[in-house]
Design an enzyme around this catalytic site. Structure first.
Site, PDB file in Angstrom:
ATOM      1  N   LYS A 176      -7.427  20.645 -35.095  1.00 39.42           N
ATOM      2  CA  LYS A 176      -7.804  21.545 -36.405  1.00 39.42           C
ATOM      3  C   LYS A 176      -7.251  20.589 -38.168  1.00 39.42           C
ATOM      4  O   LYS A 176      -8.111  21.285 -39.021  1.00 39.42           O
ATOM      5  CB  LYS A 176      -6.842  22.744 -36.483  1.00 39.42           C
ATOM      6  CG  LYS A 176      -6.740  24.034 -35.993  1.00 39.42           C
ATOM      7  CD  LYS A 176      -5.037  24.631 -35.751  1.00 39.42           C
ATOM      8  CE  LYS A 176      -4.337  24.665 -34.211  1.00 39.42           C
ATOM      9  NZ  LYS A 176      -3.009  25.209 -34.235  1.00 39.42           N
ATOM     10  N   GLY A 177      -7.129  19.721 -37.833  1.00 35.42           N
ATOM     11  CA  GLY A 177      -6.746  18.715 -38.472  1.00 35.42           C
ATOM     12  C   GLY A 177      -8.290  18.413 -39.639  1.00 35.42           C
ATOM     13  O   GLY A 177      -8.011  18.379 -40.728  1.00 35.42           O
TER      14      GLY A 177
ATOM     15  N   VAL B 102       1.510  10.787 -41.079  1.00 35.92           N
ATOM     16  CA  VAL B 102       0.650  11.599 -41.771  1.00 35.92           C
ATOM     17  C   VAL B 102       0.880  13.299 -42.583  1.00 35.92           C
ATOM     18  O   VAL B 102       0.509  13.551 -41.133  1.00 35.92           O
ATOM     19  CB  VAL B 102      -0.058  11.153 -43.073  1.00 35.92           C
ATOM     20  CG1 VAL B 102       0.300   9.857 -43.121  1.00 35.92           C
ATOM     21  CG2 VAL B 102      -1.058  10.745 -41.750  1.00 35.92           C
TER      22      VAL B 102
ATOM     23  N   ARG C  25       0.126  21.436 -43.590  1.00 38.15           N
ATOM     24  CA  ARG C  25      -2.010  21.214 -43.004  1.00 38.15           C
ATOM     25  C   ARG C  25      -1.967  21.862 -44.702  1.00 38.15           C
ATOM     26  O   ARG C  25      -2.895  21.137 -45.093  1.00 38.15           O
ATOM     27  CB  ARG C  25      -2.397  21.878 -42.016  1.00 38.15           C
ATOM     28  CG  ARG C  25      -2.271  21.060 -41.238  1.00 38.15           C
ATOM     29  CD  ARG C  25      -3.183  22.804 -39.966  1.00 38.15           C
ATOM     30  NE  ARG C  25      -2.704  22.668 -38.673  1.00 38.15           N
ATOM     31  CZ  ARG C  25      -3.103  21.660 -37.996  1.00 38.15           C
ATOM     32  NH1 ARG C  25      -3.678  20.336 -38.070  1.00 38.15           N
ATOM     33  NH2 ARG C  25      -3.052  21.620 -36.477  1.00 38.15           N
TER      34      ARG C  25
ATOM     35  N   GLU D 107     -13.481  13.376 -38.434  1.00 40.21           N
ATOM     36  CA  GLU D 107     -11.796  13.775 -37.759  1.00 40.21           C
ATOM     37  C   GLU D 107     -10.992  12.917 -39.097  1.00 40.21           C
ATOM     38  O   GLU D 107     -11.726  12.435 -40.045  1.00 40.21           O
ATOM     39  CB  GLU D 107     -12.197  12.628 -37.160  1.00 40.21           C
ATOM     40  CG  GLU D 107     -11.474  13.157 -35.791  1.00 40.21           C
ATOM     41  CD  GLU D 107     -10.688  13.744 -35.656  1.00 40.21           C
ATOM     42  OE1 GLU D 107      -9.683  14.656 -35.814  1.00 40.21           O
ATOM     43  OE2 GLU D 107      -9.285  13.549 -34.355  1.00 40.21           O
ATOM     44  N   ASP D 108      -9.545  13.746 -39.017  1.00 41.82           N
ATOM     45  CA  ASP D 108      -8.574  13.890 -39.794  1.00 41.82           C
ATOM     46  C   ASP D 108      -8.469  12.249 -40.157  1.00 41.82           C
ATOM     47  O   ASP D 108      -8.215  11.353 -41.342  1.00 41.82           O
ATOM     48  CB  ASP D 108      -7.743  14.755 -40.377  1.00 41.82           C
ATOM     49  CG  ASP D 108      -7.323  14.735 -38.851  1.00 41.82           C
ATOM     50  OD1 ASP D 108      -7.503  13.800 -37.083  1.00 41.82           O
ATOM     51  OD2 ASP D 108      -6.926  15.156 -38.045  1.00 41.82           O
TER      52      ASP D 108
ATOM     53  N   ASP E 273      -1.257  17.572 -39.545  1.00 37.69           N
ATOM     54  CA  ASP E 273       0.350  18.101 -39.971  1.00 37.69           C
ATOM     55  C   ASP E 273       1.161  17.305 -38.877  1.00 37.69           C
ATOM     56  O   ASP E 273       0.967  16.296 -38.342  1.00 37.69           O
ATOM     57  CB  ASP E 273       0.022  19.679 -38.731  1.00 37.69           C
ATOM     58  CG  ASP E 273       0.100  19.194 -37.421  1.00 37.69           C
ATOM     59  OD1 ASP E 273      -1.089  18.264 -36.800  1.00 37.69           O
ATOM     60  OD2 ASP E 273       0.486  19.758 -36.657  1.00 37.69           O
TER      61      ASP E 273
ATOM     62  N   LYS F  11      -5.545   4.477 -39.360  1.00 32.10           N
ATOM     63  CA  LYS F  11      -4.190   3.555 -39.260  1.00 32.10           C
ATOM     64  C   LYS F  11      -4.513   2.099 -38.221  1.00 32.10           C
ATOM     65  O   LYS F  11      -4.331   2.453 -37.371  1.00 32.10           O
ATOM     66  CB  LYS F  11      -3.046   4.053 -38.649  1.00 32.10           C
ATOM     67  CG  LYS F  11      -2.363   5.708 -39.156  1.00 32.10           C
ATOM     68  CD  LYS F  11      -1.769   5.610 -38.369  1.00 32.10           C
ATOM     69  CE  LYS F  11      -1.089   7.018 -38.863  1.00 32.10           C
ATOM     70  NZ  LYS F  11      -0.644   7.858 -37.669  1.00 32.10           N
TER      71      LYS F  11
ATOM     72  N   ASP G 144      -6.240   7.159 -35.117  1.00 29.50           N
ATOM     73  CA  ASP G 144      -4.745   6.548 -34.758  1.00 29.50           C
ATOM     74  C   ASP G 144      -4.788   5.393 -33.618  1.00 29.50           C
ATOM     75  O   ASP G 144      -5.243   4.233 -34.067  1.00 29.50           O
ATOM     76  CB  ASP G 144      -3.301   7.980 -34.282  1.00 29.50           C
ATOM     77  CG  ASP G 144      -2.283   7.956 -34.069  1.00 29.50           C
ATOM     78  OD1 ASP G 144      -1.653   7.202 -35.142  1.00 29.50           O
ATOM     79  OD2 ASP G 144      -1.398   7.721 -33.237  1.00 29.50           O
TER      80      ASP G 144
END
Ligand code: IMP
Ligand code: MG
Length: 178
Positions: A43-44, A153, A165, A99-100, A159, A131, A103
Site C-alpha cells: 500500500k506504501g 520512516v 501513512r 515504490e515508496d 507505515d 536507504k 530498504d
C-alpha cells in the site's frame, strides 16, 4: 501502542518539489511511448503514485500489485511473496514500477525480474526513498527521489504497523520492536 515521529526527514514541500522533478524527467524520457503503465506497489506507494501520475504530461495507465515482505512492525523477512498480481497482458508495454522505499532492495529486485519475464518493451523502477546502508542486493533504480538514513520512516504512504501513512511529510520513529 501508538508511536510518535521524532524527526522530520523530508518536508511536504521537499517531497512535492522532487515529485514534480521526477514527473518532468519521466514525461520527457517516455515522450514517444505508447503504452506506459505505472505499477504501484500497495500500500506504501499509493500517495507517491497518485501525485506522480497526476504530474505526468504523457499518456499512461496505472495498475497496482500487492506483495508481502514485512509481516507486521519493522522486522524484515528475507522473502518476497506476490499477494495480488495485475490482470492484464503487458507484452510490448513500458513498465514503470513505483515504490515508496528501497530498504534491502529485495522487493524491487523480485518485481523487476518477474515483470521482465512477461515480454514487456521495458521495465524500469521509480522509488521515492532509498536507504543505501541497508541494501542487500544489486538493484538499479532508474528514478530516485531521495537517499535517506537507516531509520524506520513513516508518512506519505509509509507505515509502521499500518499507522501514520497519511502524514504529508516523511518522518523517523523509534520502532518499539527494533
Ligand atoms: P525491501 O527490503 O527493499 O524489499 O523493502 C520492503 C518493504 O519494506 C518496502 O516496500 C516497505 O513497504 C517496507 N519498508 C522498508 N523500510 C521501511 C521503513 O522505514 N518504513 C516503512 N516501510 C518500510
Ligand atoms: Mg512498499
Amino acid at each position: 501502542m501508538p508511536v510518535t515521529v521524532t524527526d522530520v526527514l523530508l518536508t511536504e514541500a521537499q517531497i512535492q518539489t522532487r515529485v514534480q522533478e521526477l514527473a518532468e524527467q519521466i514525461s520527457s524520457d517516455y515522450a514517444d511511448t505508447k503504452d506506459l503503465i505505472l505499477v504501484g506497489v500497495l500500500k506504501g506507494a499509493v500517495m507517491f503514485l497518485s501525485d506522480l501520475s497526476r504530474r505526468l504530461s504523457i499518456p499512461r495507465s496505472i495498475e497496482f500489485i500487492a506483495v508481502s515482505s514485512y509481516a507486521t512492525g519493522s522486522v524484515a523477512s528475507a522473502s518476497v511473496r506476490m499477494l495480488m498480481d495485475i490482470r492484464r497482458d503487458i507484452a510490448g508495454c513500458d513498465i514503470l514500477l513505483v515504490e515508496d522505499i528501497a530498504d534491502s532492495g529485495r522487493t524491487l529486485k523480485y518485481l523487476t525480474e518477474l515483470f521482465a519475464t512477461r515480454q514487456p518493451h521495458s521495465v524500469r523502477t521509480c522509488v521515492l526513498t532509498r536507504k543505501p546502508d541497508r541494501l542487500k542486493v544489486e538493484l538499479s533504480i532508474d528514478y530516485l527521489g531521495f537517499d535517506i538514513p537507516d531509520r524506520w520512516v513513516v508518512g506519505y504512504g509509509l507505515d509502521y504497523a499500518e499507522q501514520l501513512r497519511a502524514l504529508p511529510y516523511i518522518g523517523a520513529i523509534e520502532p518499539p520492536d527494533a
